[in-house]
Structures are given as C-alpha cells and as structure tokens.
Design a protein around this motif. Structure first.
Motif, PDB file in Angstrom:
ATOM      1  N   SER A 279      -2.636   1.394   3.042  1.00 63.90           N
ATOM      2  CA  SER A 279      -3.711   0.472   2.717  1.00 63.90           C
ATOM      3  C   SER A 279      -3.361  -0.372   1.503  1.00 63.90           C
ATOM      4  O   SER A 279      -2.985   0.162   0.456  1.00 63.90           O
ATOM      5  CB  SER A 279      -4.999   1.264   2.451  1.00 63.90           C
TER       6      SER A 279
ATOM      7  N   THR B  28      -5.584  -2.033  -0.044  1.00 66.26           N
ATOM      8  CA  THR B  28      -6.721  -1.918  -0.947  1.00 66.26           C
ATOM      9  C   THR B  28      -6.618  -0.653  -1.796  1.00 66.26           C
ATOM     10  O   THR B  28      -6.824  -0.675  -2.996  1.00 66.26           O
ATOM     11  CB  THR B  28      -8.038  -1.894  -0.163  1.00 66.26           C
TER      12      THR B  28
ATOM     13  N   GLU C 145      -3.111   6.899   5.009  1.00 66.47           N
ATOM     14  CA  GLU C 145      -3.988   7.861   5.681  1.00 66.47           C
ATOM     15  C   GLU C 145      -3.137   8.679   6.655  1.00 66.47           C
ATOM     16  O   GLU C 145      -2.975   8.327   7.817  1.00 66.47           O
ATOM     17  CB  GLU C 145      -5.114   7.132   6.421  1.00 66.47           C
TER      18      GLU C 145
ATOM     19  N   THR D  44      -6.162   0.884  13.862  1.00 69.57           N
ATOM     20  CA  THR D  44      -4.885   0.409  13.340  1.00 69.57           C
ATOM     21  C   THR D  44      -4.074  -0.223  14.456  1.00 69.57           C
ATOM     22  O   THR D  44      -3.960   0.347  15.542  1.00 69.57           O
ATOM     23  CB  THR D  44      -4.074   1.570  12.726  1.00 69.57           C
TER      24      THR D  44
ATOM     25  N   ASP E 297      -5.066  -2.781   9.486  1.00 68.93           N
ATOM     26  CA  ASP E 297      -5.894  -1.576   9.332  1.00 68.93           C
ATOM     27  C   ASP E 297      -7.340  -1.996   9.140  1.00 68.93           C
ATOM     28  O   ASP E 297      -7.639  -2.815   8.271  1.00 68.93           O
ATOM     29  CB  ASP E 297      -5.450  -0.761   8.118  1.00 68.93           C
TER      30      ASP E 297
ATOM     31  N   SER F 169     -11.248  -0.212   8.631  1.00 70.52           N
ATOM     32  CA  SER F 169     -12.012   1.025   8.444  1.00 70.52           C
ATOM     33  C   SER F 169     -13.425   0.679   8.024  1.00 70.52           C
ATOM     34  O   SER F 169     -13.663  -0.322   7.347  1.00 70.52           O
ATOM     35  CB  SER F 169     -11.360   1.914   7.376  1.00 70.52           C
TER      36      SER F 169
ATOM     37  N   GLU G 261     -10.592  -4.428   5.746  1.00 71.37           N
ATOM     38  CA  GLU G 261      -9.509  -4.779   6.669  1.00 71.37           C
ATOM     39  C   GLU G 261      -8.304  -5.219   5.854  1.00 71.37           C
ATOM     40  O   GLU G 261      -8.425  -6.061   4.957  1.00 71.37           O
ATOM     41  CB  GLU G 261      -9.927  -5.901   7.614  1.00 71.37           C
ATOM     42  N   THR G 262      -7.162  -4.642   6.140  1.00 70.54           N
ATOM     43  CA  THR G 262      -5.917  -4.991   5.475  1.00 70.54           C
ATOM     44  C   THR G 262      -4.921  -5.498   6.500  1.00 70.54           C
ATOM     45  O   THR G 262      -4.715  -4.847   7.526  1.00 70.54           O
ATOM     46  CB  THR G 262      -5.314  -3.765   4.755  1.00 70.54           C
TER      47      THR G 262
ATOM     48  N   VAL H 206      -6.553  -9.074   2.466  1.00 70.75           N
ATOM     49  CA  VAL H 206      -7.645  -8.098   2.440  1.00 70.75           C
ATOM     50  C   VAL H 206      -8.934  -8.800   2.808  1.00 70.75           C
ATOM     51  O   VAL H 206      -9.209  -9.905   2.346  1.00 70.75           O
ATOM     52  CB  VAL H 206      -7.773  -7.455   1.042  1.00 70.75           C
TER      53      VAL H 206
ATOM     54  N   SER I 206      -2.781  -1.768  -6.655  1.00 70.74           N
ATOM     55  CA  SER I 206      -3.383  -2.124  -5.369  1.00 70.74           C
ATOM     56  C   SER I 206      -4.420  -3.237  -5.560  1.00 70.74           C
ATOM     57  O   SER I 206      -4.779  -3.600  -6.691  1.00 70.74           O
ATOM     58  CB  SER I 206      -4.050  -0.894  -4.767  1.00 70.74           C
TER      59      SER I 206
END
Length: 620
Positions: free
Chosen positions: A117, A119, A124, A266, A291, A293, A309-310, A340, A419
């Motif tokens: 991530s 961010t 994960e 993802t 990604d 989430s 969202e990345t 991001v 980050s």
C-alpha cells in the motif's frame, strides 16, 4: 562447486520459475540452500545461491505443499531472522520483522513488481494466497541499491505458480473453524509458449481475535485468479505476461469501536519483452497494481466507511553483459508512478493534499567471480518526488575455501521513503500528516560463513544495522498524532542454521539472537523477541512423507498505555503428513499449533489456535 554467472545466464523474474525448475531441491526439507539452487532476487540476475554473498532462503512449491504453515506469513516466519506480529489469525493485519527492522523495512515483490500500500507503506500478507505461489526467494540484509525503498531488512520475492503444458493440479481442503479451501491450476501450450491459469478460494469462520472487545468470531473469505505465461518469438526474444485478481472480506475487532469489517480488491498485470543472446541480456517490463480497500461497521452502510485506492504503475529496463568468464555488469532503470484516491463516500472523507508522485531510479551492479575470490558491488540513485534524493550501495567481498565453504563481508546502505499517510494524511480530530518528513536511512554490516562440518551444513551470520530518522506518530500539544523523524535504532544479531541427514531423518536447527534497541529511549523495539529457535525433522517413506517442527519465540516487549508490557514466550509444535495413493492422488494433513497453546505476538490479540486442514490433492 563454483559456477560462473555466464554459465547460468541471466533470468527474467517472470520466467525464473521455469528456469529454476530444474534446480536441485535436495535441500527442500533441510532449511539450508545448497549448490545448484538458483536465485534471481539478490542481484536481479540469476545466480547459484551458493555463490551469493548474502544470506538467502528459497521456499519451493514442494516445501509449501508439505509445510504445516497455512499462510505466506507463517512460511516466512519459519525462516531464521524473521518474526511476525499479528492482530489475530492468518487473515488479520500482519507485520513481518526482518532482522529486527520495522514491518515496512522489508520489500515484497511479486514476479518482479513491488507490491504494498502506498498509503500505509505496508503489505497485506493475508491477501497473498499460498495456492498461487510457485516459490519464494528471501534475501536478508539491505538491497536498496538494487531494489530501492523499503529494502532495509531484506527482500521477499514471490513467484506465481506455473505448470508445464498439459499438467493439472487440484487441491480440495476442509478443516476446523469451518475452513474450506479449493485450488485448480492448469497449463496449456500455444506454439512455442505456454500459459498457466490458477483459480483458488478459501474461507473460515475464524475465532475471536481480540481479548478485550467484541466477543465474536472473526472470519474471512478470499478468491483469487492468476494467469501467467510466456511465448518465444525467436531464439533470442520472448514475451512474458502476468495478470492477477484477488478479492475478499475479513472481520476484525477494534478496542475503540467503529469499523470492524474490511473488503479488498487487488488487480495486477505485468508484461515483459526479453532478449537473451548468451552474453547480452536485456528486459523491458511494464506493469500496474491497483489496491482497493474499504473498512466499515458490520451491518452498517459501506458508504459510511473509509475507502482507499492505490495505483502503482511501474516500468523497468535491465541490461546485463558478460564481459569475461569472471566479470558481469548490469545497468537498470526503474520508473514508478503512485496515485492515491480516498473517494469521499457518505461521510465526506477529506482528501489528501497530494495524490500522486513519480519516482525515478538508475542503478548499476558489477560482479567478479573467479575460483577463490568473489566481489560484488551495486550503486543506485533514487529521485522521489517530494522527498530527498537518495544514493544507496552494497559492497561485498567473499573468499571460497575448503570444500564448498565461503566467508563474506557485506556492507550496505538502505532507505525507506515516507508513505502517503506519513506525508499527507488529511487532518481530522485525531491525526494529520507531515510533508516535511525525511526518509528513514540505514547502514548495515554482516559477516557470513557458509560451510559444512562433519556433513552438517552450517550457515552463521553476525550482523549490525543502524537506522536513522525513524518515523513515529506522536501526539502534539493538542493530542493530535502526527509523524516525526525522532528516533534512531541499533540492531545487532546472530543467526545459526544447521542441517544434516542423521539416522535416516532430515533434520535442521535454527538459533537466533536479536538485540534491537531504540537509541533515544534505550528500550527494546517492541514485538521483537531476543531469542528464537526452531527444530525441524522429516522423513520420506515409500508413500508417506512426515514433517514436524518445534518453534520457540522468546519474550518480547509491547505497548500497554501509558508504558509497555512484556509478552510471554511461547513454543508451538506443528505437524504435516502426506500419503500418496498413486502418482495422481495424495492426501495431506496439516496441524498448526498442534497442542492448541495460547500465545500472543501483539498485545491483547489472540494467536492462532490449533488449526487442522485435510487436503485431497490430484496431479496430472
């Protein structure tokens, strides 16, 4: 036995699984890699692991199938020098510490592409299915001069599962806590090429992961698909491709109330063109990872949750030339764009002040390898938008002696960029980012010995790492948390690996000592055990494969407001057994934490209780 890089050639990360398929995996159950095991992650070129001057571990598909570990995090935790901290079981947030460095100080790569991530600056691990993995390469120690940010404690590269054309693999599993798993892989040919498709899914009702809030079971489900292939264009050129999709949902607990459910999605693709003339090798690659989430309150409206969202778009070029039998040079360029998006949903989340950044890097590597002397050096320049530019290096010298013995000295400098959350997290009632942050930097030194004494394969590593400008989120005068470069840390460690075939059994012993201290407070870094040990024994009978391991993790400090507390040590016994009915059908039983011991790796979060999984395997 020494082999030159010329003899081994250079490998594309995407096709390295094929290339190393013929590698000797006799060490699969021993825990120590031996001659003829090929590795591409250490220097981004393919080398015999016995000739690499750093500590290397390769986990093969064969090991994954027989290991009691049920997740990628548990597999990595079995490697000496790695420790994990989990907010509960295998589907919960997991931090992996490599040689005592922070959770974000280990770079994770899938088929040549960095993941994680933008961010959070973390990976994960719960979202990586072991059913999708062909092999894992782990390089311990700094590798920022080859791979850039995050590679302070090491690099973990995961290779997507590939089969030969016409092969089929089917695995169906059931277990306690209502575990259900299924995986189907198949490969087909297309001219002078082939493609492998793998579908997998798993779910479990889980258990209550937090001991002081929300007494409920925290289950999960995951669904994955991967498509990976290669096509030879002519004797020199080939094209490789990869596409992956992963989705899932997890329940979790929060001591402070609020969100307790997460959904993820993802997407990853990668395309590469490779030229290999024998002396000259080059690879152009392009890829992207997205990604998504969302965290929300179970039973509530997802639109009231927090959404992230990345996007990471990566382009790379690598060229390597064999100057002579002993000398190889490599030059590479990495270009990355990170974006991001925190789309405001019904709760009107604020956005980041800055939502994208570009990163450019140029690196070079040179390797000299003759009969007794090995020299290895790399230098890299990273230009990161909004952050200082960084030079990093690796310098190693090795001496071969005796029969298959090698001693080396390794020096390296690494860094980790802040980050997006560290830099630009939108101010709310509790926290805000700090755009003035600097990158964390490290300097490491290691002495490594690989040898064989009385037919016992031995690897001894003594290392030290100093980290400056460590970032920590601390409260300001208004009790709002923001990140600052306020800490330094000194980490010292020793790792000893022993492996041998004794009395008809393959046995290995790992011993680890770690002294990781915050120089500012003179207190141990939290969630790192000072002492670790692991013993593993296995044996293959006619149709039966047995493996057992005992893992010890020593005491460790953790936070307990307003100070710290000591988490107790624990010892877990794991077991696996596989019985082959014939060349196609096999039954495998895995028992993780066999005696259901209570333990914690993160204060108040309950460690994984006994987990049993029975799998029916079919291979064609």
């Amino acid at each position: 036995m020494k082999k030159t890089i010329l003899a081994l050639s250079v490998a594309s990360a995407l096709t390295s699984t094929l290339a190393v398929a013929a590698a000797d995996s006799s060490s699969a159950k021993s825990g120590i890699s031996v001659d003829e095991t090929l590795v591409v992650t250490a220097n981004r070129i393919r080398q015999n692991s016995a000739d690499i001057l750093s500590s290397v571990k390769v986990i093969t598909r064969e090991e994954i199938d027989l290991s009691p570990a049920l997740s990628i995090a548990e597999l990595i935790n079995d490697v000496n020098g790695f420790q994990l901290s989990q907010n509960g079981g295998i589907a919960q947030t997991t931090g992996i510490f490599s040689r005592g460095t922070n959770a974000g100080h280990t770079l994770v790569v899938i088929d040549g592409q960095r993941i994680g991530s933008a961010t959070l600056g973390l990976v994960e691990f719960a979202n990586i299915s072991t059913d999708q993995i062909e092999r894992v390469e782990i390089i311990k120690g700094p590798r920022a001069s080859l791979w850039g940010s995050d590679a302070i404690g090491g690099v973990i590269q995961i290779f997507t599962r590939q089969l030969n054309a016409g092969e089929l693999a089917l695995d169906l599993s059931v277990g306690n806590q209502s575990q259900q798993q299924g995986s189907l892989s198949s490969a087909f040919s297309h001219g002078d090429g082939k493609t492998t498709v793998t579908l997998s899914a798993k779910s479990a009702e889980g258990y209550d992961v937090l001991d002081n809030a929300e007494p409920d079971d925290d289950g999960y489900h995951r669904e994955d698909i991967s498509i990976i292939g290669t096509q030879n264009i002519n004797p020199q050129w080939r094209v490789n491709w990869l596409a992956k999709y992963n989705q899932g949902q997890s329940d979790y607990d929060s001591a402070f109330g609020g969100n307790n459910k997460s959904e993820l999605e993802t997407k990853q693709w990668h395309l590469a063109a490779v030229q290999d003339t024998g002396l000259w090798y080059q690879e152009f690659s392009w890829g992207q990872q997205i990604d998504e989430s969302i965290n929300f309150i179970e039973g509530g409206n997802k639109k009231d949750g927090s959404f992230f969202e990345t996007k990471r778009l990566q382009a790379n070029w690598l060229g390597s030339y064999q100057v002579s039998q002993a000398l190889t040079t490599t030059l590479g360029v990495d270009l990355t764009r990170e974006e991001v998006d925190t789309k405001a949903r019904a709760n009107n989340q604020p956005g980041y002040d800055k939502t994208e950044r570009d990163k450019k890097a140029l690196y070079g590597h040179i390797a000299y390898d003759e009969e007794t002397i090995l020299l290895d050096g790399a230098l890299r320049y990273d230009d990161i938008e909004g952050i200082d530019n960084k030079f990093t290096y690796n310098a190693s010298a090795g001496l071969r002696f005796g029969d298959q013995s090698l001693i080396s000295i390794n020096l390296g400098r690494g860094f980790k960029e802040p980050s997006f959350n560290d830099l630009y997290y939108p101010e709310d009632a509790f926290s805000y980012g700090n755009p003035e942050l600097k990158a964390e930097t490290s300097n490491s030194a290691e002495i490594l010995l690989k040898t064989s004494v009385a037919d016992i394969q031995t690897e001894l590593s003594v290392y030290k790492t100093k980290i400056d400008d460590l970032i920590e989120w601390v409260p300001d005068e208004n009790f709002k948390y923001n990140p600052l470069n306020i800490h330094k840390a000194t980490i010292k460690g020793v790792e000893l690996n022993l492996a041998a075939d004794l009395f008809g059994f393959t046995q290995s012993l790992q011993l680890g000592y770690l002294d990781a201290v915050n120089d500012g407070t003179n207190k141990p870094l939290i969630r790192r055990a000072k002492h670790t040990a692991r013993y593993q024994i296995s044996r293959d009978f006619d149709n039966l494969n047995l493996l057992a391991s005992v893992d010890y993790q020593g005491k460790r400090e953790d936070t307990e407001w307003p100070s710290t507390t000591e988490l107790p040590s624990h010892t877990l016994v794991n077991l696996s057994a596989a019985y082959s009915f014939n060349s196609q059908w096999k039954l495998t039983l895995k028992a993780n934490n066999l005696f259901d011991r209570d333990y914690v790796t993160n204060n108040h979060y309950v460690g994984q209780p006994a987990q049993y999984l029975l799998t029916l395997n079919y291979r064609q």
